[in-house]
Design a protein around this motif. Sequence first.
Motif, PDB file in Angstrom:
ATOM      1  N   LEU A 169       0.829  -1.208   0.000  1.00 49.07           N
ATOM      2  CA  LEU A 169       0.000   0.000   0.000  1.00 49.07           C
ATOM      3  C   LEU A 169       0.864   1.259   0.000  1.00 49.07           C
ATOM      4  N   GLU A 170       1.942   1.235   0.790  1.00 50.26           N
ATOM      5  CA  GLU A 170       2.826   2.400   0.838  1.00 50.26           C
ATOM      6  C   GLU A 170       3.554   2.575  -0.496  1.00 50.26           C
ATOM      7  N   ALA A 171       3.948   1.471  -1.119  1.00 55.20           N
ATOM      8  CA  ALA A 171       4.592   1.561  -2.432  1.00 55.20           C
ATOM      9  C   ALA A 171       3.644   2.175  -3.450  1.00 55.20           C
ATOM     10  N   ALA A 172       2.383   1.759  -3.415  1.00 51.15           N
ATOM     11  CA  ALA A 172       1.399   2.346  -4.328  1.00 51.15           C
ATOM     12  C   ALA A 172       1.235   3.838  -4.061  1.00 51.15           C
TER      13      ALA A 172
ATOM     14  N   VAL B 202       7.436  -5.687  -7.233  1.00 56.10           N
ATOM     15  CA  VAL B 202       7.687  -7.001  -7.813  1.00 56.10           C
ATOM     16  C   VAL B 202       7.246  -8.039  -6.786  1.00 56.10           C
ATOM     17  N   LEU B 203       6.402  -8.961  -7.204  1.00 54.84           N
ATOM     18  CA  LEU B 203       5.896  -9.989  -6.302  1.00 54.84           C
ATOM     19  C   LEU B 203       6.554 -11.324  -6.630  1.00 54.84           C
TER      20      LEU B 203
ATOM     21  N   LEU C 205      -1.648  -8.993  -5.177  1.00 53.59           N
ATOM     22  CA  LEU C 205      -1.656  -9.001  -6.640  1.00 53.59           C
ATOM     23  C   LEU C 205      -2.079  -7.665  -7.259  1.00 53.59           C
ATOM     24  N   PRO C 206      -3.126  -6.983  -6.743  1.00 54.18           N
ATOM     25  CA  PRO C 206      -3.526  -5.732  -7.394  1.00 54.18           C
ATOM     26  C   PRO C 206      -2.457  -4.647  -7.373  1.00 54.18           C
ATOM     27  N   ALA C 207      -1.525  -4.718  -6.420  1.00 52.48           N
ATOM     28  CA  ALA C 207      -0.499  -3.683  -6.319  1.00 52.48           C
ATOM     29  C   ALA C 207       0.750  -3.993  -7.116  1.00 52.48           C
TER      30      ALA C 207
ATOM     31  N   ALA D 143      -3.107 -15.871 -16.458  1.00 47.44           N
ATOM     32  CA  ALA D 143      -4.216 -15.046 -16.944  1.00 47.44           C
ATOM     33  C   ALA D 143      -4.984 -14.430 -15.784  1.00 47.44           C
ATOM     34  N   VAL D 144      -5.200 -15.210 -14.743  1.00 44.41           N
ATOM     35  CA  VAL D 144      -5.904 -14.698 -13.564  1.00 44.41           C
ATOM     36  C   VAL D 144      -5.064 -13.625 -12.875  1.00 44.41           C
ATOM     37  N   VAL D 145      -3.759 -13.857 -12.759  1.00 50.96           N
ATOM     38  CA  VAL D 145      -2.868 -12.876 -12.142  1.00 50.96           C
ATOM     39  C   VAL D 145      -2.919 -11.562 -12.913  1.00 50.96           C
ATOM     40  N   ALA D 146      -2.849 -11.611 -14.228  1.00 52.13           N
ATOM     41  CA  ALA D 146      -2.888 -10.399 -15.046  1.00 52.13           C
ATOM     42  C   ALA D 146      -4.220  -9.680 -14.909  1.00 52.13           C
ATOM     43  N   ALA D 147      -5.302 -10.453 -14.815  1.00 53.77           N
ATOM     44  CA  ALA D 147      -6.624  -9.855 -14.684  1.00 53.77           C
ATOM     45  C   ALA D 147      -6.776  -9.090 -13.373  1.00 53.77           C
ATOM     46  N   ARG D 148      -5.948  -9.435 -12.400  1.00 51.61           N
ATOM     47  CA  ARG D 148      -6.016  -8.752 -11.102  1.00 51.61           C
ATOM     48  C   ARG D 148      -5.089  -7.550 -11.024  1.00 51.61           C
ATOM     49  N   GLY D 149      -4.453  -7.198 -12.130  1.00 55.43           N
ATOM     50  CA  GLY D 149      -3.761  -5.925 -12.166  1.00 55.43           C
ATOM     51  C   GLY D 149      -2.314  -5.937 -12.577  1.00 55.43           C
TER      52      GLY D 149
END
Length: 310
Positions: free
Chosen positions: A150-153, A160-161, A174-176, A199-205
């Motif tokens: 959240l702070e990075a955002a 990088v996750l 994932l969204p961040a 595909a699911v990961v990309a869909a989450r942002g």
Amino acid sequence: MPLGIFAGLATLDVIQQADRIPGPNEKITGHWQTMAAGGPAANAAVVFAALGGQARLLTALGTGPAARLVRADLENYGVEVIDVGPRTGDAAVSSAIITTATGERSVVSSDAAGRSVPAPASDQLGRLLAGAEVVLLDGHHPLLAVAASLEAAHQHIPVVLDAGRWRPVMEELLPAARAVICSADFRVPGTRGAAESAAVVAARGAALVAVTRGGDPILWWEKGRTGQVRVPTVKVVDTLGAGDFFHGAFCWFLARPLLHTTERLAAAAEIAALRCTQLGPRGWLQDLQAPGPASPRSQTPASAQPPFNQ
């Protein structure tokens, strides 16, 4: 010296090399042994510092003997260690066996299990991340990971996750994430295969999703395009931490804005491959040099087909 923040696990790794994994109720003699700091975030910080960056590790250590060894090793390799956990207890210990013939590793570790690590106060966390060019999260210490994301955002720092395996906190992380680097075994619950999971990961942002597969080409998806990056062919001696070092190297190259995604992935793969050629998690660092942009021969062209089709 770009500043990289690495939030997550640090362990004391006790490493042995042996011809095989012992069977039930069996003792065998190892050929070689060492101890070093380990853990996904810690290893990534080590290689980021070795490449010339300023690496700051946010983790939970404690004050026990294992924690003192972990801190000493990390600081010796240029990592600034910020212990955000309770001032009691000790670092987790990880036991690893490297198989002589293949370089494959078998690991038993308590990781962060059983430790509840609160996030630093928001103003403190803001100061710790100020000026950073990249933040890596490994999903350990969930409260710390979420607060750091959240702070990075808030500060517009790319995240990088490290998606080695699915953890419940991934739903919040994932969204961040700007880039999600997945192991071949990573699966979002309910998905089958790397492509469906990506595909699911990309869909989450996530803008970039990459899947590392050992000696096989890296798969990547970014902004509707997909492709592969070949990895170097080397004689494998020891694979322990290779994925962690890949992530740290990728963070270093992410801080170089003139590189393309495939160049960053290929350069990080060169560093992970170098790590696999030598026994032990530290000796190989003396041969480390940041490679330049990868040759076009190391890549396969991006596909114009819809992403995630295999």
